[in-house]
Design an enzyme around this catalytic site. Structure first.
Site, short mmCIF file in Angstrom:
data_model
loop_
_atom_site.label_atom_id
_atom_site.label_comp_id
_atom_site.label_asym_id
_atom_site.label_seq_id
_atom_site.Cartn_x
_atom_site.Cartn_y
_atom_site.Cartn_z
N ASP A 124 0.77 -1.24 0.00
CA ASP A 124 0.00 0.00 0.00
C ASP A 124 0.81 1.29 0.00
OD1 ASP A 124 -2.44 -1.25 -0.22
OD2 ASP A 124 -2.73 -1.44 1.94
N TYR A 167 -10.18 -0.35 0.95
CA TYR A 167 -9.96 -0.63 2.37
C TYR A 167 -9.67 0.64 3.15
CZ TYR A 167 -10.27 -5.48 3.76
OH TYR A 167 -10.75 -6.70 4.14
#
Length: 751
Positions: A373, A461
């Site tokens: 990420d 997310y």
């Protein structure tokens, strides 16, 4: 000096400037850890744009064949210089920025990082070298907004033959001018080997919670070139079968050779007031179903009748005996520095390094997905926090400024929050029974903590990041995972890799892993690492020699080198992980802090397996290394898109197997959990049970519990006249927001 972009003349050789100034408050000194101000970001950007040799353009120009600034953030000075400044009164290190420039307007495009300074008036730029033996490849750069725009336009053209196919099967279109249009989610890594930029795109209907609305079509696009004309669709996957081109799929569909799935009709709701209300989509947050709690009664919430008990001075937080500085690093996320308790440093740095989610699936996008990420801007997607939901209404909300894929500082309002809250459980308590229906005394210390919080929303997310401070010298680090699951189109074969959540929806199995850097300085920088565990001994009972006795004994292990203190998954990790000073407390024990890890993580990729090279830290729930400036970060912006040859490989930190006795030590902590999606993950994954982290706890660091200094203690003494004496050190405050008066009986008797 020779640089990859071929213009060595741009480097201005300037002597380090003396930017030291008078220091009068903690805020002044802590500015050394502060993120860049909007003015500093603008100064760096203006300075870079003024360098004609760089040939910089706006990052928004719709071309990749350009030179543009991608990121500007504070460049942390060397620790030894910072400590000399903080502890010895030396001059402040020069304040610098880290700038990343994409050089696409040349024959051999490259990515180069620079140090720009001194701030606030920069006048030099110097190239920052990658770790020895590594480079920053052009294909490893994060995707920019301009590249996404170009990708969408290219896709629009390339899949024109599928317009009727989309209308028939989804009721939506890429070419539609109304609100029934299609979008896509791209996955990474982008290809199967270094140098590639080939992305699988999941085509979805653009509705509320579009992550849960795949159409069954996935598209592989090669977008490696800086010339968009060279981009092409390489393959398509639809409902279990591969096709070589949009034309092939369209032709086979037209003659009935495609097993088409017609998706259920989606009724789009008009958001304007007065519009007819439609049944909510399954992916919607709108309430439905029975709710048995009275809606006329508000839930409990935190109040502060007398205001906050913490202080905020710039980027310094003061709370009880705690003080620390914070920073929200645009590339990787929340960091705290110079963590002191009672004026004594406990940790130099505790910081988020990386978050990954590694998936399995039946569709090509599902099986390809290994999200790293930081490569998606983990620290810059810190969107606004909602009072009363994300943080209590009483919180102090703090703005952030990021320069990430932009042309100037971007304000992220209320990106962080700081608040004190009751824990709902006492920090300590005891009821001292007299075993005659009464008590000798009752004592308890109210449980309060200070929380520093931010979030990262990386597309589907949401990560909630907390640093939590207790009054007894304990600090806790937590990550809650929530948001939408990463989902693909349901096929029966997909059940080996996930759970069917709706008619055409598969929630893919995945593992979340988060990596932290914990630079503990326990009573100084000279620390050692040791562990304690128990071992059972079988001895002759000394007061009854004819019998044996089994009891636990303490077994200590001292670790002298890095290899010994690198614990792999699958290996038993001792429960007591101690970082110890040579100093001893009053009782003769080494002053220590204990690292206590709360995690359900397991190893998810075989060591050395292709993309695993980008996340070699995920081999270890804990690794302890000697501090090195060249080992500041365990990941990078580039590991996602070139995991096969990443510029940062954590495993290399361990190769020299350095001594870790009486050295400046860093603990690298991996926490995480396996997530097998289930129907209750619709519409969103909930936070309960999806939380991992660790604590650092004093272990013989003090002579007694330091929370004894707290005045939140209450002691109740029984009196002969029946009226118990309540002893407290903070007056009972009375106004309309405060709970009823305190009372305590303490007796127990038959009825």
């Amino acid at each position: 000096m020779s640089l990859a972009f071929g213009w060595a003349a741009v480097i201005l050789l300037l002597q380090t400037a003396d930017t030291a100034s008078a220091v009068t408050t903690p805020h002044d000194k802590a500015r050394i850890f502060a993120d860049l101000s909007p003015q500093e970001i603008k100064a760096v950007h203006s300075f870079l744009m003024s360098r004609k040799e760089l040939g910089l353009e706006s990052s928004k120009n719709l071309t990749l064949a350009k030179n543009s600034v991608f990121l500007i953030e504070m460049l942390l000075p060397k620790k030894k210089n910072v400590l000399k400044f903080l502890d010895e009164g030396r001059k402040s290190p020069v304040r610098e920025a880290r700038a990343i420039i994409f050089f696409g307007a040349q024959d051999h495009p490259n990515v180069t990082e620079f140090a720009v300074g001194p701030l606030p008036r920069p006048c030099y730029v110097q190239a920052l070298s990658p770790r020895p033996g590594h480079h920053l490849s052009w294909s490893s750069r994060p995707i920019s907004t301009a590249e996404y725009d170009l990708l969408y336009h290219m896709l629009n053209r390339a899949i024109t033959p599928l317009h009727q196919f989309f209308l028939d099967t989804t009721g939506f279109s890429f070419l539609g001018c109304d609100d029934r249009f299609l979008t896509f989610t791209d996955v990474a890594p982008r290809g199967v080997e270094s140098g590639q930029r080939r992305s699988w795109l999941i085509v979805q209907r653009y509705v509320e919670g579009y992550f849960l609305h795949p159409t069954g079509l996935e598209i592989l696009v090669d977008h490696s070139s800086t010339d968009v004309q060279d981009w092409r669709v390489e393959q398509l996957w639809y409902n279990g079968k591969f096709y070589n081109s949009p034309e092939e799929l369209a032709q086979k569909y037209a003659v009935g050779e495609v097993e088409a799935v017609v998706l259920e009709e989606v009724v789009l709701e008009d958001p304007l007031p007065g519009a007819t209300e439609q049944p909510p989509l399954f992916s919607s947050y709108k309430p439905r179903g029975e709710f048995h709690t009275p809606v006329t009664v508000a839930g409990p919430h935190v109040v502060q009748p007398s205001g906050p008990r913490y202080k905020l001075e710039g980027n310094v937080v003061l709370y009880g005996d705690w003080s620390f500085s914070y920073r929200l690093r645009s590339s990787s996320g929340l960091q705290i520095f110079n963590v002191l308790f009672g004026g004594e440093r406990v940790a130099y740095e505790v910081s988020v390094q990386e978050a990954v989610a590694l998936y399995g699936g039946h569709t090509p996008a599902g099986m390809q997905t290994k999200y790293i990420d930081v490569g998606w801007g983990l620290g810059s997607v810190t969107h606004e926090l909602a009072p009363g939901i994300d943080c209590p209404e009483t919180a102090t909300f703090l703005d952030a400024f990021h320069y990430y894929d932009s042309d100037g500082p971007v304000l992220y309002p209320r990106a962080l929050c700081l608040f004190e809250m009751p824990t709902g459980v006492p920090l300590r308590r005891h009821f001292d029974s007299n075993f005659k229906g009464g008590f000798n005394f009752y004592a308890g210390l109210k449980g309060y903590v200070l929380v520093l919080r931010t979030t990262s929303t990386v597309y589907n997310y949401d990560y909630i990041w907390d640093f939590i401070f207790y009054p007894n010298g304990v600090m806790e680090t937590k990550m809650h995972a929530t948001g939408y699951v990463h989902a693909t189109f349901y096929t029966p074969e997909g059940l080996r890799h996930g759970t069917r959540l709706q008619t055409h929806l598969l929630g893919n199995i995945h593992t979340h892993l988060v990596h932290y850097r914990v630079d503990l300085d326990v009573a100084g920088t000279k620390n050692s690492f040791r562990t304690l565990k128990t071992k059972l001994e079988n001895i002759t009972n000394p007061w009854s020699p004819s019998h044996s006795l089994v009891q636990p004994t303490l077994e200590q292990t001292q670790y002298s080198h890095e290899h010994q203190a690198a614990f792999r998954f699958g290996q038993t990790l001792p429960k007591y992980l101690l970082f110890s000073s040579p100093q001893k407390n009053r009782w003769g024990h080494r002053r220590s802090y204990r690292l206590q890890i709360h995690s359900m993580a397991e190893q998810v990729l075989p060591p050395g397996w292709q993309e695993e090279r980008a996340v070699t830290w995920a081999r270890y729930p804990l690794a302890v290394t000697k501090y090195r400036e060249s080992e500041r970060y365990s990941s990078s912006l580039y590991n996602q898109n070139d995991p096969w040859d990443p510029p940062v490989v954590f495993e290399e930190f361990l190769r020299n197997n350095e001594n870790i006795e009486n050295e400046d030590l860093v603990a690298w902590v991996t926490v995480g959990f396996l997530h097998i999606p289930h129907s209750e993950d619709v519409p969103n994954t909930a936070t309960p049970g999806n939380c991992v982290g660790f604590l650092i706890r004093p272990f013989n660091f003090f002579e007694e519990d330091p929370s004894l200094a707290s005045r939140d203690t209450v002691i109740v003494w029984p009196q002969d006249n029946g009226l118990n004496h309540v002893q407290r050190w903070i007056p009972e405050n009375r106004d309309c927001l405060v709970s009823p008066p305190f009372s305590y009986n303490g007796t127990y008797k038959p009825v």
